[in-house]
Each structure stands twice: as structure tokens, then as C-alpha cells.
Design an enzyme around this catalytic site. Structure first.
Site, short mmCIF file in Angstrom:
data_model
loop_
_atom_site.label_atom_id
_atom_site.label_comp_id
_atom_site.label_asym_id
_atom_site.label_seq_id
_atom_site.Cartn_x
_atom_site.Cartn_y
_atom_site.Cartn_z
N VAL A 137 0.84 -1.21 0.00
CA VAL A 137 0.00 0.00 0.00
C VAL A 137 0.87 1.26 0.00
CG1 VAL A 137 -1.70 1.34 1.31
CG2 VAL A 137 -1.96 -1.13 1.09
N THR A 139 -5.56 -0.76 6.69
CA THR A 139 -6.87 -1.26 7.08
C THR A 139 -6.85 -1.52 8.58
OG1 THR A 139 -7.17 -2.28 4.91
CG2 THR A 139 -8.58 -3.07 6.70
N GLU A 146 -7.72 2.37 1.79
CA GLU A 146 -7.40 2.09 0.39
C GLU A 146 -8.30 0.98 -0.13
OE1 GLU A 146 -5.96 -0.88 -0.61
OE2 GLU A 146 -5.65 -1.74 1.38
N LEU A 188 -7.41 -0.93 -3.12
CA LEU A 188 -6.56 -1.35 -4.23
C LEU A 188 -6.66 -2.85 -4.45
CD1 LEU A 188 -3.33 0.69 -3.37
CD2 LEU A 188 -5.29 1.40 -4.76
N GLU A 190 -4.77 -5.98 -6.01
CA GLU A 190 -3.47 -6.39 -6.51
C GLU A 190 -3.61 -6.83 -7.96
OE1 GLU A 190 -0.78 -8.62 -4.00
OE2 GLU A 190 -2.14 -8.33 -2.31
N GLY A 192 -7.64 -15.66 -1.45
CA GLY A 192 -6.46 -15.57 -0.60
C GLY A 192 -5.99 -14.13 -0.56
N CYS A 237 -5.79 -9.23 1.99
CA CYS A 237 -6.95 -8.43 2.42
C CYS A 237 -8.15 -9.25 2.88
CB CYS A 237 -7.36 -7.49 1.29
SG CYS A 237 -6.14 -6.22 0.93
N LYS A 262 -7.75 -11.60 6.06
CA LYS A 262 -7.46 -10.81 7.25
C LYS A 262 -8.63 -9.93 7.65
CE LYS A 262 -4.50 -7.43 6.66
NZ LYS A 262 -5.21 -6.17 6.97
#
Length: 432
Positions: free
Chosen positions: A11, A121, A149, A151, A153, A258, A261, A264
């Protein structure tokens, strides 16, 4: 503007580079001397399409700088972004030691007004904790803003430069003005900047990722049902995806999600719910379904080989948790590898970007091929775990010629079943 970004992980590096691209002067700060030295000398430390070119240009032009000195890094900055790790603890809660540790240090060195921005986060209430940690030492004015954010990947640069929305959580008009000016170049086409309170902004990030994870797990459950009823999940997906209340995205079944983000953030929101004595039943089910889905191919593989995998050798295409990244965090491929090795099999794997990361984690317990077809040599079957574009139109004759048992286990539904109608290859997929 002059900006500081604390943390040069995924990030932080993407954010810092993209802010520099719009003319800001950005200093990125990290305690990792080796990483900072590599970045200073033009060596990018993550794989993300489109990032390296932008990174090198802004580094060359002097708008992007790197340091390990926090005081030097924030000197003159109007905005300080905290882009620090928030890893899950043993109980699933987000660990705030890095965020609050830096906040404590900031309080001791602030000399003028700055906007401190939580970009990581973080759980609801973190902005208040950051504010308290800074205020404990600081004698100057500051504001703390939550600016999560969003975003993805693989397309992070595009997501940052052309965001669907920018969420700014703040109760300070002064901070809102600063943040609005910063993001103005990114929303010229009219995409919204949404202002709200800090706690709502913090929850918005968790809610967004958890909802997307729910869509994925829901479709994986539909796929399980399709396999048992003889339906085709691709047809079901098209049927429901055309409803604009549902939408077409995140409806593709597979072997689970997976990355850094979704797993978690789902865990963290469950834990936050438990802390206020709320049983978030849907998310607990989402997490359980995803955990099971990661090894959904294993029973298919066992059944095909009469439940004896000792001495079997498998080619594995894909190690990253998704294409266009080298990120292997919570990657389904790792769960497949673990399961197969326990059952006595061996593996030769290929991934365009993630093999070094896997080798760093697993060492030589598997083989690493230099291309997809080398992985097939001596293999009893092919397993596909990541939907890289280069796997979408392979040479099926070559695959058939090299595989001993002429079988493909496709965890991402890359191919139409029609491809195999006149083939000697046996094809297993998800929900079809």
C-alpha cells in the site's frame, strides 16, 4: 503538496508513487535499511503491473524519495500517511502495534500542524487510538483522518489513479480541505469523494472486503451444489450476474480467495463483532466455506487415483493467490501443496512471478520449473491453481503428450468443457 508515507509495503509504495505522479513531493519512510537502499537505487521491491515505470520516472525526477529517518521523512510534510502492517493476531484481531508505535513517535517529533492519515486497514476506533497516542506527547495541532485504500493487486495503479470513490473519515473541516485538495486530480471525471466520520470510514473498508468475500464464498457453495445436482455453475453465474442488483463481478467459482486483504479483513470484522458481543454468523460461514474450498480439488484428485497418491507426481500451474501479482499470502496453491505432500505426492510448479516467494517460504520441498511445459515432465496430472493469462490458451496436444495419466484438475475453470470433447484428456473443474 509535500507528503510523507510511513511504510513501504504494498500500500505504501503504490500510494507514494501515485501521489508523486500527480506532482507531489513524496518521502517514503521505512525501518528496513536494506529495502530503503534498494528503493533509493531504483530497485522496486514488489511486482505490480505498471508500477515500476512510474516509480523509476518519479525517482529520477526527484519527486519520490526514501529514508529510514522518521523525523527527516516528515519534515515539511503537510500530510503523513500511515501505511503500516496490521497483521492478524492469534485471535484474528488486527495487530495495531506498528501503527500505534509510529503514532507514539510522531507525537514526540511533530513541530507544526499535520494531517495524520490512517491508510492501513484498521479496526473501528483506531483513529481515536492514534489521536491519543500522538496527543500524549505532542504540543502542536494535528488531525487524524481515516482514508482506507481500495486497491486490487494486479490493477492497483489503475485503481489508485482512477478510483471508484475516495473515502475520507474526518470531523475536521481543515483536514477535509487538505485531503480534498490532495485527491482532486484523481477524481476529475466525477467519481465521488465521500466524507464521513472516522469510525464509519474504518468500517467501510471492512464491510466492502467482507461483502466481496461473501459473494465469492456464496458462488463456491453454489458450485458445490451444482456438482451434486448436475447443473453447470457457469450457466448459473451468467443467469444471476445479468441482474444489475447482483452484478457480474466476484461471481466466478474456484478454489477460494487468498491474499493479504480478504482473509485478514473477514477475521478482523468477526473479532470486532465479538468484542461488542455480536455474533456475525454470515462472515463466520464465509470464512469456513473459503477454508474448505482451498482444498476442494484434493478429494477429486484422490478419487481419480483410487485414493493412493504415494509416488504420484503433479504439475502445478500457478502459485500466487491471483494473477498479476507475486503475493502468495493465503494462496490456495500452498494449501494444495501441503495436502498433496502429506499424501505422499511430489510437485513441480510454475508461476510467472511468485516462485521466488514460494521458494523462500517452502524451500526445496517442491520443484520449480522454468516454464509451464517443463513442469509437465514426468507428471501424472496437471493442477491449475491461478488463472494467469498465459495458461488460458495452452498447447493441449503438448499437455496430453507429456502427462502420464492425461488428466487436468482446473481450480479456476479456465477452459470450456467443449475443448475436451474430442480429446484424450480427462478434465475436472469446479461446479460443472
Amino acid at each position: 503538496m509535500k507528503i510523507a508515507v510511513i511504510g513501504t509495503g504494498y500500500v505504501g509504495l503504490v500510494s507514494g508513487t501515485c501521489f508523486a505522479e500527480t506532482g507531489n513531493t513524496v518521502t517514503c519512510v521505512d525501518i528496513d535499511h536494506v529495502k530503503i537502499d534498494r528503493l533509493t537505487h531504483g530497485e522496486i521491491t514488489i511486482y505490480e503491473p505498471g508500477l515500476e515505470k512510474m516509480f523509476l520516472k518519479n525517482l529520477r525526477d526527484g519527486r519520490l524519495k526514501f529514508t529510514t529517518d522518521l523525523k527527516k521523512g516528515i519534515e515539511g510534510a503537510q500530510i503523513v500517511f500511515l501505511a503500516l502492517p496490521t497483521p492478524p493476531g492469534e485471535d484474528g484481531s488486527a495487530d495495531l502495534k506498528y501503527v500505534l508505535g509510529v503514532a507514539d513517535k510522531l507525537g514526540q517529533i511533530l513541530e507544526d500542524y499535520k494531517v495524520i492519515v490512517d491508510k492501513s486497514t484498521v479496526p473501528v476506533g483506531t483513529a481515536d487510538k492514534v489521536k491519543d497516542a500522538i496527543a500524549k506527547h505532542s504540543k502542536v495541532e494535528f488531525d487524524v483522518v481515516s482514508n482506507p485504500e481500495f486497491l486490487r493487486e494486479g490493477v492497483a495503479v489503475e485503481d489508485f489513479m482512477k478510483p471508484d470513490r475516495v473515502v475520507i473519515g474526518s470531523s475536521s473541516d481543515r483536514a477535509k480541505k487538505v485531503m480534498g485538495d490532495l485527491y482532486a486530480p484523481f477524481v476529475r471525471q466525477g467519481n465521488p469523494v465521500i466524507y464521513m466520520d472516522e469510525k464509519s470510514a474504518e468500517l467501510t473498508k471492512y464491510a466492502a472486503n467482507s461483502f466481496l468475500a461473501t459473494k465469492i464464498s456464496f458462488m463456491n457453495e453454489i458450485a458445490q451444489l451444482c456438482e451434486r445436482l448436475g447443473a453447470d455453475v457457469d450457466m448459473v453465474r451468467r443467469g444471476i450476474g445479468s441482474d444489475d442488483r447482483i452484478g457480474k463481478r466476484f461471481l466466478f467459482p474456484g478454489i477460494g480467495y487468498g491474499g493479504s486483504c480478504f482473509p485478514k479483513d473477514v477475521q478482523a470484522l468477526i473479532k470486532s463483532s465479538e468484542e461488542v458481543k455480536y455474533d456475525f454468523q454470515i462472515l463466520k460461514s464465509v470464512e469456513k466455506v473459503n477454508e474448505n474450498q482451498k482444498t476442494h480439488l484434493i478429494p477429486k484428485i484422490q478419487s481419480h487415483f483410487n485414493y493412493d497418491l504415494k509416488g504420484k507426481h503433479f504439475a502445478l500451474w500457478g502459485l500466487a493467490f491471483k494473477p498479476n501479482t507475486d503475493d502468495i499470502r493465503e494462496a490456495p496453491a500452498l494449501y494444495i501443496i501441503e495436502s498433496l505432500i502429506k499424501l505422499g505426492a511430489t510437485i513441480s510448479a510454475y508461476d510467472p512471478e511468485a516462485m521466488n516467494n514460494v521458494k523462500g517460504q517452502l524451500g526445496d520441498i517442491i520443484q520449480y520449473a522454468i516454464n509451464p511445459y517443463e513442469a509437465l515432465k514426468g507428471a501424472d496430472a496437471l493442477i491449475i491453481a491461478t488463472e494467469w493469462s498465459e495458461f488460458r490458451t495452452p498447447d493441449f496436444d503438448q499437455i496430453e503428450g507429456q502427462l502420464k495419466n492425461k488428466v487436468i484438475f482446473d481450480g479456476r475453470n479456465l477452459y470450456s468443457k467443449e475443448v475436451f470433447k474430442n480429446s484424450n484428456l480427462i478434465y475436472y473443474s469446479i461446479g460443472r
